[in-house]
Every structure is written in structure tokens, then in C-alpha cells.
Design a protein around this motif. Structure first.
Motif, PDB file in Angstrom:
ATOM      1  N   ASP A  29      -8.545   2.535  -5.396  1.00  0.00           N
ATOM      2  CA  ASP A  29      -7.876   1.253  -5.217  1.00  0.00           C
ATOM      3  C   ASP A  29      -6.348   1.372  -5.283  1.00  0.00           C
ATOM      4  OD1 ASP A  29      -7.728   1.865  -7.873  1.00  0.00           O
ATOM      5  OD2 ASP A  29      -8.433  -0.079  -8.590  1.00  0.00           O
ATOM      6  N   TYR A  30      -5.833   2.565  -5.013  1.00  0.00           N
ATOM      7  CA  TYR A  30      -4.381   2.748  -4.998  1.00  0.00           C
ATOM      8  C   TYR A  30      -4.011   4.000  -4.213  1.00  0.00           C
ATOM      9  CZ  TYR A  30      -4.775   6.650  -8.229  1.00  0.00           C
ATOM     10  OH  TYR A  30      -5.087   7.859  -8.784  1.00  0.00           O
ATOM     11  N   LEU A  49      -4.244  -1.538  -3.834  1.00  0.00           N
ATOM     12  CA  LEU A  49      -5.134  -1.969  -2.763  1.00  0.00           C
ATOM     13  C   LEU A  49      -6.221  -2.856  -3.332  1.00  0.00           C
ATOM     14  CD1 LEU A  49      -5.613   1.570  -1.178  1.00  0.00           C
ATOM     15  CD2 LEU A  49      -3.854  -0.108  -0.638  1.00  0.00           C
ATOM     16  N   ASP A  50      -6.664  -3.821  -2.539  1.00  0.00           N
ATOM     17  CA  ASP A  50      -7.815  -4.627  -2.919  1.00  0.00           C
ATOM     18  C   ASP A  50      -8.704  -4.794  -1.699  1.00  0.00           C
ATOM     19  OD1 ASP A  50      -6.737  -6.647  -1.335  1.00  0.00           O
ATOM     20  OD2 ASP A  50      -6.201  -7.943  -3.002  1.00  0.00           O
ATOM     21  N   SER A  53      -6.907  -5.364   1.581  1.00  0.00           N
ATOM     22  CA  SER A  53      -5.991  -4.348   2.108  1.00  0.00           C
ATOM     23  C   SER A  53      -6.625  -3.622   3.286  1.00  0.00           C
ATOM     24  CB  SER A  53      -5.637  -3.332   1.021  1.00  0.00           C
ATOM     25  OG  SER A  53      -4.978  -3.943  -0.047  1.00  0.00           O
ATOM     26  N   ARG A  54      -5.790  -3.251   4.239  1.00  0.00           N
ATOM     27  CA  ARG A  54      -6.262  -2.514   5.418  1.00  0.00           C
ATOM     28  C   ARG A  54      -5.536  -1.188   5.512  1.00  0.00           C
ATOM     29  NH1 ARG A  54      -5.640  -7.983   7.455  1.00  0.00           N
ATOM     30  NH2 ARG A  54      -7.683  -8.804   8.015  1.00  0.00           N
ATOM     31  N   ALA A  77       3.674   1.597   4.598  1.00  0.00           N
ATOM     32  CA  ALA A  77       2.964   0.497   3.945  1.00  0.00           C
ATOM     33  C   ALA A  77       3.768  -0.785   4.039  1.00  0.00           C
ATOM     34  CB  ALA A  77       2.723   0.842   2.479  1.00  0.00           C
ATOM     35  N   SER A  80       3.942  -6.545  -0.430  1.00  0.00           N
ATOM     36  CA  SER A  80       4.296  -7.894  -0.875  1.00  0.00           C
ATOM     37  C   SER A  80       5.733  -7.867  -1.391  1.00  0.00           C
ATOM     38  CB  SER A  80       3.332  -8.358  -1.959  1.00  0.00           C
ATOM     39  OG  SER A  80       3.580  -7.669  -3.159  1.00  0.00           O
ATOM     40  N   TYR A  92       1.633  -4.506  -4.331  1.00  0.00           N
ATOM     41  CA  TYR A  92       0.446  -4.740  -3.512  1.00  0.00           C
ATOM     42  C   TYR A  92       0.766  -4.403  -2.055  1.00  0.00           C
ATOM     43  CZ  TYR A  92      -3.126  -7.247  -0.895  1.00  0.00           C
ATOM     44  OH  TYR A  92      -4.115  -7.568  -0.016  1.00  0.00           O
ATOM     45  N   ALA A  93      -0.160  -3.708  -1.394  1.00  0.00           N
ATOM     46  CA  ALA A  93       0.018  -3.311   0.005  1.00  0.00           C
ATOM     47  C   ALA A  93      -1.136  -3.856   0.849  1.00  0.00           C
ATOM     48  CB  ALA A  93       0.084  -1.792   0.120  1.00  0.00           C
ATOM     49  N   PRO A  94      -0.912  -4.955   1.576  1.00  0.00           N
ATOM     50  CA  PRO A  94      -1.984  -5.489   2.416  1.00  0.00           C
ATOM     51  C   PRO A  94      -2.256  -4.650   3.663  1.00  0.00           C
ATOM     52  CG  PRO A  94      -0.005  -6.811   2.663  1.00  0.00           C
ATOM     53  CD  PRO A  94       0.265  -5.808   1.581  1.00  0.00           C
TER      54      PRO A  94
END
Length: 176
Positions: A29-30, A49-50, A53-54, A77, A80, A92-94
Motif C-alpha cells: 500500500d505504498y 496508495l489506497d 489509487s491507480r 506520481a 494530493s 497520497y498518490a491517486p
């Protein structure tokens, strides 16, 4: 026409803030990268990442597995606007792009603010302070959906990747 002036952080669409550099470490997740962008502090930055995230290929917009990223893989990346003050900083990186082209001509990840049809049948897409010319025959595909989309499906609030020329003329679009 694409306006290439560098906007201040307050004028920038949050989707257009980006960091880049080689991967230092990847987890489920990162991603930790060695940030080389002037947007923020240089050095290690943790990209959080969540489920939203893409991780996509910059060449075609198709998904890439986080497990396929080895140390020193270059990534870009979109982040936010809020970053922690921890060391290393976390953000956070969408959207993360990998498989970067040698010329670094990357697609832009944008949130549409205005989308208007022009008299010649083309469109003008405005996102933040940037404006793109979208020809009427510009290829557009949906991201991971089996539906047909057209340029008319782009609405304010839509997010998309836009591959474009320096002039701001779009070559293709992936609509999310």
C-alpha cells in the motif's frame, strides 16, 4: 492551446501536482521514491496508495502490478496537495505512472473544469490553468470498462489522462 506557464500551488488543480524519481521500496500500500521534482523536498518520499489509487503504464494507460516495480524503476506520481511533515514525508498518490518514455512526454492526469464544443466540431477542455484542444476525431477509451465512450461523455468533474503535443492538441484520452 496549452498554457505552459508554471502556476502557483494555489492555482493548480490538485491532480496536476506531481513528483518523480526512481523507486526505492515497494509495499502493498505504498511506494517510496527518491523524489527529484522541485515541487517538494528532494529525497525519499512515501507515496501512500489506497483502493482508489491507480498504477498505470505511461505509454498506454493500462494497469501495472506494484510487484513488477523493482528498485530504480522510474515513476511519476500525481499527488494530493497535503503532505506530512514526517521524515520521510508521506503523501497520497491517486495516480502513478511507470514505463516512462525516454523523452518524458507523459500524459497529464486532469480533472475537467470546463468542456465546451467549438464551432468547428472540436472541443476545448480546461483543467485548472491548462487548456487543451481536443480534435473531434481524438481517440477516447474508458479505463477498464467495456462500454463505448465518446467525447460527449466528458463532463466537468471527470478525470482523465490526456496525451498531448506541446501545442496542447490532444492525441488520445483515457476517461476514468
Amino acid at each position: 492551446m496549452l498554457d505552459n506557464t508554471r502556476p502557483s500551488a494555489s492555482d493548480t488543480d490538485p491532480a496536476s501536482l506531481r513528483l518523480w524519481g526512481p523507486v526505492l521500496e515497494a509495499g502493498p500500500d505504498y511506494l517510496t521514491i527518491d523524489n527529484r521534482a522541485d515541487l517538494s523536498c528532494r529525497g525519499p518520499v512515501v507515496l501512500l496508495l489506497d483502493a482508489g489509487s491507480r498504477l498505470l503504464s505511461a505509454g498506454d494507460g493500462l494497469p501495472v502490478s506494484i510487484a513488477s516495480l523493482s528498485p530504480d524503476t522510474p515513476v511519476c506520481a500525481y499527488i494530493s496537495p497535503a503532505m506530512t511533515l514526517s521524515l520521510p514525508p508521506r503523501v497520497y498518490a491517486p495516480m502513478i505512472l511507470c514505463d516512462l518514455p525516454a523523452d518524458w512526454r507523459l500524459p497529464e492526469y486532469v480533472t475537467v473544469r470546463r468542456f465546451e464544443k467549438m464551432p468547428d466540431g472540436s472541443y476545448r477542455l480546461t483543467s485548472g490553468v491548462l487548456t487543451y484542444h481536443i480534435p473531434a476525431d481524438c481517440p477516447i477509451i474508458p479505463h477498464l470498462r467495456r462500454i463505448r465512450v465518446t467525447l460527449e461523455d466528458i463532463t466537468p468533474g471527470s478525470t482523465c489522462l490526456i496525451w498531448h503535443r506541446v501545442s496542447g492538441r490532444a492525441d488520445r484520452i483515457v476517461l476514468f
